[in-house]
Write an enzyme that holds these catalytic residues in place. Structure first.
Site, PDB file in Angstrom:
ATOM      1  N   SER A   1      18.397 -34.411   7.767  1.00 43.08           N
ATOM      2  CA  SER A   1      16.949 -34.599   7.811  1.00 43.08           C
ATOM      3  C   SER A   1      16.305 -33.915   9.022  1.00 43.08           C
ATOM      4  O   SER A   1      16.305 -32.700   9.121  1.00 43.08           O
ATOM      5  CB  SER A   1      16.637 -36.100   7.777  1.00 43.08           C
ATOM      6  OG  SER A   1      15.267 -36.343   7.588  1.00 43.08           O
TER       7      SER A   1
ATOM      8  N   ASP B   1      16.933 -19.771  11.872  1.00 45.93           N
ATOM      9  CA  ASP B   1      16.167 -18.755  11.131  1.00 45.93           C
ATOM     10  C   ASP B   1      15.323 -17.881  12.043  1.00 45.93           C
ATOM     11  O   ASP B   1      15.074 -16.707  11.732  1.00 45.93           O
ATOM     12  CB  ASP B   1      15.256 -19.435  10.105  1.00 45.93           C
ATOM     13  CG  ASP B   1      16.012 -19.858   8.848  1.00 45.93           C
ATOM     14  OD1 ASP B   1      17.253 -19.705   8.829  1.00 45.93           O
ATOM     15  OD2 ASP B   1      15.368 -20.345   7.905  1.00 45.93           O
TER      16      ASP B   1
ATOM     17  N   LYS C   1      19.839 -33.236   3.644  1.00 49.44           N
ATOM     18  CA  LYS C   1      18.810 -34.204   3.277  1.00 49.44           C
ATOM     19  C   LYS C   1      17.451 -33.570   3.581  1.00 49.44           C
ATOM     20  O   LYS C   1      16.976 -33.614   4.706  1.00 49.44           O
ATOM     21  CB  LYS C   1      19.008 -35.512   4.060  1.00 49.44           C
ATOM     22  CG  LYS C   1      18.285 -36.727   3.465  1.00 49.44           C
ATOM     23  CD  LYS C   1      16.857 -36.826   3.923  1.00 49.44           C
ATOM     24  CE  LYS C   1      16.200 -38.114   3.480  1.00 49.44           C
ATOM     25  NZ  LYS C   1      14.767 -38.175   3.792  1.00 49.44           N
TER      26      LYS C   1
END
Length: 524
Positions: free
Chosen positions: A288, A299, A313
């Site tokens: 999460s 990224d 999640k």
């Protein structure tokens, strides 16, 4: 009679006229059908029913057919779930554990209500408001209920203290007790700081920044951010922390849902960690909010990720709170990393069993032991935004540096004695008997770390207790393999009880392969 009449009308309406009613162009028959069904069961069923439970079971039944994370909690369950994230609860302010059916104070919270009246580590609380809680087999939850209470209320504690013949009595005024979400902050190497975040709550960002400032004062240039076993929490806490590392306008995360508008969160470029190497540590239990931070930094090519594929999640839950304090957490969207990867791993609606067994299946398929066991399709290939490195979607965050799980590190014998609480009970007994002498002999953690070893007599006593409970190593080799980690764990537990969790992790991280891989990489 009147109630029966209303019920009869409801049944008739459900089967006839209501089917013609439309709101905003949509047939509302299913809603009225549900109301009529509940009313019919409550009033016509052969035996009395609990209407509240009937409705709660109905809500749970509906949610169980959806995704694995949409859920319903009662008012009591909701409070228990949200307290750790909100950053505080109201109580007397002690860390405690149960030893031989007695509450043993491990540490009073610094500047908390118990410390202010003179309660010390090692004290045993035997009665609360003249009601015995020791030796009566009272449930832990019931003990906590008696100790907690609204800020400003008073509670009378009866205490047994080692070396004092008579019982002591303290009146403690309950107050707000902070809940820490940062597990450890320390310099793991010269110029390299280490921060471990246990969960993301209301106070996490402030705790994190205090840790960063402390490390910078000690010469930190590079950072190891440990999110292993971090199950998530507040999304905004994760976004604020990711912001500290990223340049202005860098995308952190975005959400997409059927009805919820697509929403993106971008960095403001005012962070304190815009330079220096960063390594983020994850494992299969990182989920999460921890995946939001990891995905954003990976990224944007701001950090390299070390460990194993995270949990996956990536569902956005909206809390829907009812008047009685109960709550639905309803999934309304998915989380996506800046490169477009959906964090959520695949699932079948209504099949919670398979979803719950995902980690176990990773064990069986060998994914946790070898990167070669992870087969990823080219359709899951994405690219980082600056260096255009390949990263993979498909659920969870794939690390840049894979570290296999070492199943030999903790032997079956070690795991068994831990599960039976033999290790923790031995630690509590040892610290209870020797706290004063240890504090005197080792005034600082540095002294303790350099010179302390757990006595052989403590190990022997643990082995004796294990044998008493019919737990034995299968071979002499297994015992030999168990002892080094057992000694290290016991030393770390003693350090925790004399100081705090930072000292615990300073010791345990020396055998954590993911942490040690990051230390190796940061030096290259």
């Amino acid at each position: 009679m009147r109630r029966f009449f209303i019920t009869s009308i409801a049944i008739l309406l459900a089967s006839s006229a209501i089917s013609q009613i439309r709101i905003n162009g949509k047939d509302v028959n299913p809603l009225y059908k549900l109301i009529a069904a509940e009313d019919s069961i409550a009033n016509l069923y052969v035996e009395p029913v609990d209407e509240n439970k009937l409705v709660e079971d109905g809500i749970r039944g509906m949610l169980e057919k959806l995704d694995p994370h949409s859920s319903y909690t009662t008012a009591k369950e909701t409070k228990a779930l949200t307290e750790p994230l909100q950053g505080s609860f109201e109580g007397i302010g002690v860390q405690f554990n149960m030893i031989q059916d007695t509450l043993l104070v491990i540490q009073p919270v610094v500047n908390g209500p118990s410390e202010k009246v003179g309660i010390l580590a090692g004290d045993r609380i035997v009665a609360v408001n003249d009601t015995a809680i020791a030796g009566v087999k009272m449930e832990r939850e019931e003990i906590m209920r008696r100790l907690r209470g609204k800020k400003g209320t008073k509670v009378r504690l009866e205490i047994v203290r080692r070396g004092i013949k008579d019982r002591l009595y303290f009146t403690v005024t309950r107050d707000k007790i902070p809940v820490k979400t940062i597990d450890a902050v320390y310099m793991i190497r010269p110029e390299v700081g280490y921060i471990r975040i246990g969960s993301f709550g209301a106070t996490t960002y402030d705790e994190f920044m205090a840790g960063v400032d402390s490390l910078k004062r000690n010469g930190m240039k590079d950072l190891i951010l440990d999110l292993q076993d971090n199950g998530g929490g507040y999304m905004l806490a994760a976004i604020r922390i990711a912001n500290e590392f990223l340049q202005r306008n860098d995308l952190i995360v975005y959400t997409q849902g059927r009805r919820a508008n697509s929403e993106g969160y971008r960095a403001r470029g005012n962070g304190k960690l815009l330079t220096g190497k960063v390594f983020v540590l994850i494992n299969e239990y990182s989920a999460s909010a921890s995946e939001i931070v990891t995905g954003a930094l990976q990224d944007q090519d701001r950090a390299q990720v070390v460990g194993r594929r995270s949990f996956g999640k990536g569902l956005v839950q909206r809390p829907i709170v009812f008047r009685d304090g109960s709550m639905i957490r309803l999934t309304i969207a998915h989380y996506y990393t800046p490169s477009g990867r959906c964090i959520q791993k695949p699932y079948e609606k209504g099949d919670r069993k398979s979803y719950a067994e995902d980690i176990e299946n990773r064990f069986k398929h060998g994914e946790l032991y070898s990167a070669d066991s992870i087969h990823l399709s080219d359709s899951l290939k994405y690219y980082t935004l600056r260096r255009h490195r390949v990263v993979y979607g498909g659920g969870g965050i794939m690390p840049d540096f894979f570290v296999p799980l070492d199943t030999a590190q903790y032997t079956p014998f070690h795991r068994q004695i831990a599960a039976k609480s033999i290790i923790i009970n031995a630690n509590l007994k040892y610290i209870d008997n020797n706290r004063r002498q240890l504090k005197k002999k080792y005034p600082t953690f540095k002294d303790f770390d350099a010179n302390f070893d757990i006595p052989q007599s403590v190990i022997d006593e643990m082995l004796k207790e294990a044998e008493k409970q019919k737990i034995k190593p299968k071979t002499p080799e297994e015992l030999k393999q168990t002892l080094p980690m057992l000694r290290q764990q016991m030393k770390a537990l003693v350090a925790r009880d004399l100081w705090d969790m930072t000292e615990y992790f300073q010791i345990m991280n020396r055998s954590n392969h993911i942490v040690q891989k990051a230390v190796e990489l940061v030096g290259e």
